[in-house]
Scaffold this motif. Sequence first.
Motif, PDB file in Angstrom:
ATOM      1  N   MET A   1      42.813 -10.371  30.569  1.00  0.00           N
ATOM      2  CA  MET A   1      41.399 -10.525  30.816  1.00  0.00           C
ATOM      3  C   MET A   1      41.217 -10.791  32.310  1.00  0.00           C
ATOM      4  O   MET A   1      41.927 -11.570  32.910  1.00  0.00           O
ATOM      5  CB  MET A   1      40.829 -11.680  29.996  1.00  0.00           C
ATOM      6  N   LEU A   2      40.233 -10.126  32.889  1.00  0.00           N
ATOM      7  CA  LEU A   2      39.880 -10.340  34.285  1.00  0.00           C
ATOM      8  C   LEU A   2      38.593 -11.134  34.352  1.00  0.00           C
ATOM      9  O   LEU A   2      37.729 -11.000  33.491  1.00  0.00           O
ATOM     10  CB  LEU A   2      39.662  -8.998  34.998  1.00  0.00           C
ATOM     11  N   HIS A   3      38.459 -11.941  35.380  1.00  0.00           N
ATOM     12  CA  HIS A   3      37.214 -12.664  35.601  1.00  0.00           C
ATOM     13  C   HIS A   3      36.763 -12.366  37.018  1.00  0.00           C
ATOM     14  O   HIS A   3      37.529 -12.527  37.962  1.00  0.00           O
ATOM     15  CB  HIS A   3      37.412 -14.172  35.422  1.00  0.00           C
ATOM     16  N   PHE A   4      35.539 -11.879  37.165  1.00  0.00           N
ATOM     17  CA  PHE A   4      34.992 -11.573  38.474  1.00  0.00           C
ATOM     18  C   PHE A   4      33.975 -12.629  38.844  1.00  0.00           C
ATOM     19  O   PHE A   4      33.081 -12.928  38.062  1.00  0.00           O
ATOM     20  CB  PHE A   4      34.313 -10.196  38.472  1.00  0.00           C
ATOM     21  N   ASN A   5      34.103 -13.185  40.013  1.00  0.00           N
ATOM     22  CA  ASN A   5      33.128 -14.156  40.490  1.00  0.00           C
ATOM     23  C   ASN A   5      32.030 -13.406  41.234  1.00  0.00           C
ATOM     24  O   ASN A   5      32.237 -12.918  42.335  1.00  0.00           O
ATOM     25  CB  ASN A   5      33.800 -15.182  41.410  1.00  0.00           C
ATOM     26  N   MET A   6      30.887 -13.314  40.618  1.00  0.00           N
ATOM     27  CA  MET A   6      29.771 -12.578  41.218  1.00  0.00           C
ATOM     28  C   MET A   6      29.109 -13.370  42.339  1.00  0.00           C
ATOM     29  O   MET A   6      28.368 -12.818  43.128  1.00  0.00           O
ATOM     30  CB  MET A   6      28.735 -12.219  40.159  1.00  0.00           C
ATOM     31  N   GLU A   7      29.365 -14.662  42.410  1.00  0.00           N
ATOM     32  CA  GLU A   7      28.722 -15.481  43.436  1.00  0.00           C
ATOM     33  C   GLU A   7      29.515 -15.400  44.731  1.00  0.00           C
ATOM     34  O   GLU A   7      30.045 -16.382  45.227  1.00  0.00           O
ATOM     35  CB  GLU A   7      28.578 -16.914  42.941  1.00  0.00           C
ATOM     36  N   ALA A   8      29.583 -14.193  45.272  1.00  0.00           N
ATOM     37  CA  ALA A   8      30.373 -13.944  46.474  1.00  0.00           C
ATOM     38  C   ALA A   8      29.693 -14.499  47.716  1.00  0.00           C
ATOM     39  O   ALA A   8      28.478 -14.599  47.790  1.00  0.00           O
ATOM     40  CB  ALA A   8      30.589 -12.442  46.641  1.00  0.00           C
ATOM     41  N   VAL A   9      30.546 -14.839  48.675  1.00  0.00           N
ATOM     42  CA  VAL A   9      30.075 -15.303  49.973  1.00  0.00           C
ATOM     43  C   VAL A   9      30.701 -14.401  51.027  1.00  0.00           C
ATOM     44  O   VAL A   9      31.904 -14.168  51.007  1.00  0.00           O
ATOM     45  CB  VAL A   9      30.476 -16.775  50.221  1.00  0.00           C
ATOM     46  N   GLU A  10      29.885 -13.850  51.891  1.00  0.00           N
ATOM     47  CA  GLU A  10      30.373 -13.002  52.968  1.00  0.00           C
ATOM     48  C   GLU A  10      29.863 -13.565  54.277  1.00  0.00           C
ATOM     49  O   GLU A  10      28.659 -13.770  54.439  1.00  0.00           O
ATOM     50  CB  GLU A  10      29.901 -11.564  52.781  1.00  0.00           C
ATOM     51  N   GLY A  11      30.765 -13.811  55.202  1.00  0.00           N
ATOM     52  CA  GLY A  11      30.370 -14.347  56.497  1.00  0.00           C
ATOM     53  C   GLY A  11      29.686 -15.695  56.395  1.00  0.00           C
ATOM     54  O   GLY A  11      28.786 -15.998  57.182  1.00  0.00           O
ATOM     55  N   GLY A  12      30.092 -16.506  55.412  1.00  0.00           N
ATOM     56  CA  GLY A  12      29.496 -17.828  55.242  1.00  0.00           C
ATOM     57  C   GLY A  12      28.131 -17.818  54.584  1.00  0.00           C
ATOM     58  O   GLY A  12      27.492 -18.851  54.426  1.00  0.00           O
ATOM     59  N   LYS A  13      27.666 -16.643  54.172  1.00  0.00           N
ATOM     60  CA  LYS A  13      26.334 -16.521  53.565  1.00  0.00           C
ATOM     61  C   LYS A  13      26.468 -15.976  52.144  1.00  0.00           C
ATOM     62  O   LYS A  13      27.215 -15.027  51.905  1.00  0.00           O
ATOM     63  CB  LYS A  13      25.476 -15.581  54.417  1.00  0.00           C
ATOM     64  N   ALA A  14      25.760 -16.594  51.198  1.00  0.00           N
ATOM     65  CA  ALA A  14      25.796 -16.122  49.813  1.00  0.00           C
ATOM     66  C   ALA A  14      25.187 -14.728  49.725  1.00  0.00           C
ATOM     67  O   ALA A  14      24.140 -14.455  50.302  1.00  0.00           O
ATOM     68  CB  ALA A  14      25.036 -17.082  48.904  1.00  0.00           C
ATOM     69  N   VAL A  15      25.863 -13.840  49.033  1.00  0.00           N
ATOM     70  CA  VAL A  15      25.417 -12.456  48.888  1.00  0.00           C
ATOM     71  C   VAL A  15      24.433 -12.321  47.733  1.00  0.00           C
ATOM     72  O   VAL A  15      23.505 -11.532  47.777  1.00  0.00           O
ATOM     73  CB  VAL A  15      26.625 -11.518  48.666  1.00  0.00           C
ATOM     74  N   PHE A  17      23.288 -11.194  43.966  1.00  0.00           N
ATOM     75  CA  PHE A  17      23.587 -10.268  42.881  1.00  0.00           C
ATOM     76  C   PHE A  17      22.978  -8.882  43.087  1.00  0.00           C
ATOM     77  O   PHE A  17      22.332  -8.348  42.191  1.00  0.00           O
ATOM     78  CB  PHE A  17      23.084 -10.857  41.564  1.00  0.00           C
ATOM     79  N   PRO A  18      23.161  -8.262  44.248  1.00  0.00           N
ATOM     80  CA  PRO A  18      22.590  -6.933  44.467  1.00  0.00           C
ATOM     81  C   PRO A  18      23.310  -5.878  43.623  1.00  0.00           C
ATOM     82  O   PRO A  18      24.459  -6.089  43.193  1.00  0.00           O
ATOM     83  CB  PRO A  18      22.803  -6.696  45.962  1.00  0.00           C
ATOM     84  N   PRO A  19      22.670  -4.744  43.384  1.00  0.00           N
ATOM     85  CA  PRO A  19      23.250  -3.701  42.533  1.00  0.00           C
ATOM     86  C   PRO A  19      24.654  -3.264  42.938  1.00  0.00           C
ATOM     87  O   PRO A  19      25.502  -3.044  42.069  1.00  0.00           O
ATOM     88  CB  PRO A  19      22.247  -2.549  42.673  1.00  0.00           C
ATOM     89  N   ASP A  20      24.928  -3.163  44.232  1.00  0.00           N
ATOM     90  CA  ASP A  20      26.247  -2.676  44.642  1.00  0.00           C
ATOM     91  C   ASP A  20      27.378  -3.616  44.223  1.00  0.00           C
ATOM     92  O   ASP A  20      28.498  -3.183  43.964  1.00  0.00           O
ATOM     93  CB  ASP A  20      26.291  -2.376  46.137  1.00  0.00           C
ATOM     94  N   GLY A  50      19.239 -11.889  45.514  1.00  0.00           N
ATOM     95  CA  GLY A  50      19.793 -10.586  45.847  1.00  0.00           C
ATOM     96  C   GLY A  50      19.544  -9.537  44.783  1.00  0.00           C
ATOM     97  O   GLY A  50      19.893  -8.370  44.965  1.00  0.00           O
ATOM     98  N   GLY A  51      18.944  -9.946  43.660  1.00  0.00           N
ATOM     99  CA  GLY A  51      18.628  -9.009  42.583  1.00  0.00           C
ATOM    100  C   GLY A  51      17.397  -8.174  42.922  1.00  0.00           C
ATOM    101  O   GLY A  51      16.801  -8.282  44.000  1.00  0.00           O
ATOM    102  N   VAL A  52      16.998  -7.340  42.003  1.00  0.00           N
ATOM    103  CA  VAL A  52      15.926  -6.377  42.248  1.00  0.00           C
ATOM    104  C   VAL A  52      14.604  -7.042  42.632  1.00  0.00           C
ATOM    105  O   VAL A  52      13.958  -6.618  43.597  1.00  0.00           O
ATOM    106  CB  VAL A  52      15.736  -5.456  41.017  1.00  0.00           C
ATOM    107  N   LEU A  53      14.194  -8.079  41.924  1.00  0.00           N
ATOM    108  CA  LEU A  53      12.925  -8.720  42.268  1.00  0.00           C
ATOM    109  C   LEU A  53      12.987  -9.376  43.644  1.00  0.00           C
ATOM    110  O   LEU A  53      12.011  -9.325  44.418  1.00  0.00           O
ATOM    111  CB  LEU A  53      12.522  -9.743  41.202  1.00  0.00           C
ATOM    112  N   ASP A  54      14.128  -9.957  43.976  1.00  0.00           N
ATOM    113  CA  ASP A  54      14.322 -10.557  45.296  1.00  0.00           C
ATOM    114  C   ASP A  54      14.306  -9.475  46.372  1.00  0.00           C
ATOM    115  O   ASP A  54      13.675  -9.631  47.422  1.00  0.00           O
ATOM    116  CB  ASP A  54      15.645 -11.326  45.318  1.00  0.00           C
TER     117      ASP A  54
END
Length: 193
Positions: A1-15, A17-20, A50-54
């Motif tokens: 089983m794999l677990h993906f952490n969707m709460e990614a941080v890039e460059g110190g900033k929370a990304v 949940f965008p579609p990509d 980061g989702g569609v409404l945002d």
Amino acid sequence: MLHFNMEAVEGGKAVGFPPDRWIEVIDAAEKAGVTAVVIDSFSHAWEGMGGVLDMHSLTLDKLTRGNDAKRDGMSQLAWAQVKPPYRRLIDRIVRARIAIVICTRAKPVMVDPKTGQAVRKTKTRDARIPWDVASDADLLFEMTAQVMLDPSAPGCPVYPVKRPDQLAAVFDPTRPLSEETGRQLAYWSKRQG
């Protein structure tokens, strides 16, 4: 089983949940040879950071530059910029070579106390169901089956919104979803090629 952490941080900033990000997860799961993915909760793709409404709100802010009087007139233009990335995500889900179970939250339908009617009509709502799904019609249309659970019957698919006749017994509204439900879905899926 794999677990993906969707709460990614890039460059110190929370990304967020965008579609990509969701597309990356599906791609990684396929590459890893996973046969099924459970996404809980896909509501973030629609209404999370980061989702569609945002994305729509941020795009609208850029288009109107803070002029609230322009917001209504520019909303469609903002949707025209936001919907293509989300549509690519829906298309990626449809093209997936793995089974994908998508869980979303739902909120009680807002009802006008005077009329007893839903305040906001949607093209996806069944008038018999007292819940609004935190998603949009594009995703719901593409699903093979959609059931809603209700707190009145924990774990039971009380509202079979959409399901093939062959899955009627699998989504029995009197029986909670279980590992056996998963086995039956896997068997059905394999028979579908």
